[in-house]
Write a protein that holds these residues in place. Sequence first.
Motif, PDB file in Angstrom:
ATOM      1  N   GLY A  91      12.822   1.551   0.350  1.00  0.00           N
ATOM      2  CA  GLY A  91      12.646   2.733  -0.477  1.00  0.00           C
ATOM      3  C   GLY A  91      11.576   2.764  -0.792  1.00  0.00           C
ATOM      4  N   ILE A  92      10.444   2.186   0.249  1.00  0.00           N
ATOM      5  CA  ILE A  92       9.480   1.800  -0.418  1.00  0.00           C
ATOM      6  C   ILE A  92       8.198   2.535   0.329  1.00  0.00           C
ATOM      7  CG2 ILE A  92       7.285   0.277   0.243  1.00  0.00           C
ATOM      8  CD1 ILE A  92       9.768  -2.280   0.113  1.00  0.00           C
ATOM      9  N   ARG A  93       7.160   3.376  -0.257  1.00  0.00           N
ATOM     10  CA  ARG A  93       6.035   3.934   0.421  1.00  0.00           C
ATOM     11  C   ARG A  93       5.519   3.855   1.803  1.00  0.00           C
ATOM     12  NH1 ARG A  93       0.677   6.520  -1.442  1.00  0.00           N
ATOM     13  NH2 ARG A  93       0.191   8.267   0.156  1.00  0.00           N
ATOM     14  N   ALA A  94       5.517   4.235   2.695  1.00  0.00           N
ATOM     15  CA  ALA A  94       4.754   3.924   3.883  1.00  0.00           C
ATOM     16  C   ALA A  94       3.838   4.322   4.377  1.00  0.00           C
ATOM     17  CB  ALA A  94       5.416   2.490   5.236  1.00  0.00           C
ATOM     18  N   VAL A  95       2.262   3.996   4.739  1.00  0.00           N
ATOM     19  CA  VAL A  95       0.907   5.045   5.213  1.00  0.00           C
ATOM     20  C   VAL A  95       0.947   4.255   6.339  1.00  0.00           C
ATOM     21  CG1 VAL A  95      -1.295   5.397   4.655  1.00  0.00           C
ATOM     22  CG2 VAL A  95       0.398   6.224   2.665  1.00  0.00           C
TER      23      VAL A  95
END
Length: 399
Positions: A91-95
């Motif tokens: 559930g972590i945002r990844a770029v």
Amino acid sequence: MLELNDIEAAAQRIAGQVLDTPCVESRTLSQLLGCQVFLKFENLQYTASFKERGACNKLSQLSADERARGVVAMSAGNHAQGVAYHAQRLGIRAVIVMPRFTPGVKVERTRGFGAEVVLHGDTLDEARTHARELSARDGLVFVHPYDDEAIVAGQGTVALEMLRVQPDLDTLVIAIGGGGLIGGMATAARAIKPGIEIVGVQTERFPAMYNAIKGTHLPQGNSTIAEGIAVGTPGAVTEAIIRDKVDDIVLVDEGDIEQAIVMLLEIEKTLVEGAGAAGLAALIKHPQRFAGKKVGLVLCGGNIDPLLLASIIERGMVRAGRLARIQVNARDVPGNLARITAIVADAGANVDEVHHQRAFTLLAAQNVAIELVLQTRGREHLAQVIEHLQAAGFEATVI
């Protein structure tokens, strides 16, 4: 410096989140190469690469604040997919910043794991710089593909699994890009089995770690089919480990890697990318170096562009004489082409392409040069086809 207990702790963190992939002997490759070859099938991971081991270990240790901010990574593909997949799972945002040359299959799969993909720069170094800028601007946690002890520890779990299943291995041959995989594996293997030989592999076109360790100044190329290890700047963390724990680094060329990809596809029925075939390429190029040894290879990735794979297979068939181009000189009269193709068929070969060359030839005007692309069983069979054509009175040669 990284220690065995760091890698054992990583193994506990990633247990159940990544596959404990098979490590088995390839009896056919062993017979062909003159050494016992044991293959670790990391191309069977969910993202088809060992890279998710390090990514899982790193992301699992982020604080609640860091998880809330999100992460940014730069990668030519496999690290990108590993970070994207485990970020999505946690559930972590990844770029993810990827160089513009990255194969489309890797870009789409990374997006498929929910990551925001930014295509920037023509090299990994340019992508890294941009990722650092995004990290500073947006407060994202930078997840380096190899120059991070948490990443290296995760990759080292490959060696734990290999030596647990095959404790009598006396040599590990490991591809080197930035050095994360070999750094982690060498740390674990040296602690478990101090006398084991560890050999790194780089491509002749990207010998950055080779130059750093050996003090050479070999030029760097622009592209390689092993783009997963096309790294221009070695990691500081990994270089220190390699200096301390790796016995040697060898170089392989593009042809060796192509041959290794085709051999694994044909013999083991397994698909690897260029970087994943680097270890086997080293055994192909340096057979005496590994003769009689029990060698562990890591098939570290299986993400390859389908069009590149098709080209490699076709070139491999040409190299083996199973796809060949011949020229037959004949009188330009009705029936001669039928006679030629009948002779080829009787010899057991198949005609793939036919091309008549009338204008661009030094033959007499009433003659024609007929180029045939043939499918054969190999070089010996090709020679038999040529002999049959010559016995029938045709001038036939391999182009």
